[in-house]
Enzyme design. Sequence first.
Site, mmCIF file in Angstrom:
data_model
loop_
_atom_site.group_PDB
_atom_site.id
_atom_site.type_symbol
_atom_site.label_atom_id
_atom_site.label_comp_id
_atom_site.label_asym_id
_atom_site.label_seq_id
_atom_site.Cartn_x
_atom_site.Cartn_y
_atom_site.Cartn_z
ATOM 1 N N SER A 49 1.090 -0.989 -0.125
ATOM 2 C CA SER A 49 0.117 -0.203 -0.163
ATOM 3 C C SER A 49 1.327 1.269 0.351
ATOM 4 C CB SER A 49 -1.322 -0.394 1.190
ATOM 5 O OG SER A 49 -2.325 0.534 1.027
ATOM 6 N N ASP A 60 -8.740 -4.848 -5.013
ATOM 7 C CA ASP A 60 -7.743 -4.122 -3.732
ATOM 8 C C ASP A 60 -9.171 -2.934 -3.743
ATOM 9 O OD1 ASP A 60 -5.132 -4.201 -2.549
ATOM 10 O OD2 ASP A 60 -3.871 -4.282 -4.657
ATOM 11 N N HIS A 89 -7.532 -5.021 -0.062
ATOM 12 C CA HIS A 89 -6.629 -4.242 -0.091
ATOM 13 C C HIS A 89 -6.180 -4.933 1.586
ATOM 14 C CE1 HIS A 89 -4.047 -1.072 -0.368
ATOM 15 N NE2 HIS A 89 -4.254 -0.467 0.104
#
Length: 554
Positions: free
Chosen positions: A211, A336, A455
């Site tokens: 991320s 995601d 995610h």
Amino acid sequence: MVKLGILVAVAVLLETVSGASLGVVYTEGGMVKGENIRLGLFRRMDVFKGIPFADIPGRFEKPKRHPGWDGVLQATEYRKRCLQVNLLMTDTRGSEDCLYLNIWVPHGSKVSTGLPVMVWIYGGGFLVGGSMGANFLDNYLYSGQEIADRGNVIVVTLGYRVGSLGFLSTGDSDLPGNYGLWDQQAAIAWVHRNIRSFGGDPDNVTIFGESAGGASVSFQTLTPHNKGLFKRAISQSGVALCPWGINKNPRKFAEEVAIKVSCPTDENMAACLKMTDPVALTLAGTLSLSSSPDHPLVENLALSAVIDGDFLPDEPYNLFHNTAGIDYIAGVNDMDGHIFTAFDVPSINSPLVDTPIEDVKRLLTSYTKDKGKAGLENAYSLYTSNWGSSPSQETIKKTIVEIGTDYIFLVPTQTALYLHASNATTGRTYSYLFSQPNRMGGIGRPYPSWMGADHADDLQYVFGKPFTTPLGYWPRHRHVSGYMINYWTNFAKTGDPNKGEKVPATWPKFTTTGHQFLEINSKMDKNYVGQKMRLRYVHFWTSILPSLPTVTSE
């Protein structure tokens, strides 16, 4: 009884023979001693927690070298994370004294030398996060133990400043910004200078992150300040080209923060901010969680990297020549965008609440707003091209997740891979799609039954949680965790994810013509190799949409 006595004697002998430990380690700042733990008959590990890699940072200043210490530093406890908001953004946690790293060193019957090194950079939207990760009953998410043990590599995790204190910028030399990126860079440089004393190879360092940490890894490969400090890099669900990676107008946000803490917004702003209470500054730099398809959450991520003329001398897409010799893996999770679009359109998680088609249009309008009506029409016809005349609710909900995934993660990642491959001299390029379904999906659970990998779903597998806490997982989860650890650590050792420990499929290199990628999940075999990941959609966001005339807003 005699036999038992002999066995005990042998066991005691083995225990003393296999008692491999670094003991006290000499570093540039002084001596450190960690904790030595036993993993198996001939396996032990030294764990060091809380070694300072820089001094307590000055407010809005680059990190400086640590002055050192006398005696032996007992490195057995994690230090506080950097000052940040709590998850509800109502209070703060952590400390300004936070530039520490943790090291896991595996040993066989002898003390290790020359091991490859993997340095982890955590995510958290540049707002939150810590070198140890979230913990549940002392099981820390970013414990490097499983990776280090299974892959026979040294794992390092580091702390860096986040939120206002890490990324606030006035857009000029008063407060240039990128302090958190400089912290990461200082830790990488410390590892390069000191890791040999811990049994590591300073010339075989891989940085990896997820991320905002994946984007950070990408920034560290692009900056000219890291020449020769590491050899390889892995970006999971985040690259420098993501729409949230660079703040194009940092001054606007800095002025908003200044107003919240009663500072002027003129030439005295920076001086006033430097003297303001750090807790107040941190709370003033929060993210608005109110979002809708017209104002999606991703647009609220205002604290991020800036083009400062120093750490980032130019737009990221112009800096890929700096990555020419770096081996690079980048990839995304197949859903995601779910965590973001579920904020914007909460109905996608509810089987009982319909998601109107209008929400698809509203989300696309906000992502394509620079291009006005033509942008929306082109995007809408692409994303609904396989809908038929009456799309099901599942189709509509999944389309919203696809739009978010493409725009926020997948397309920027494919672009970064393409730019890496086209600038590479010796650097190799690899692309992946992680698709292990989320464990919360299904009837009677918080997520829909069609849920793929959300995610951050990849983190538990990369860090070997299905092995650490076996009761929380099924055998299939141990399979995918084993595959990822092998691919990642093979890559860290050799630059080729296929060389070393056994893997279920040969992962081809990503090339500028074939765009090959590997799909990773527990069912994978040699047929899980694909090419041109979502090429129509990548082409739309990178070629068709930018070529449309930009609309000037009123």
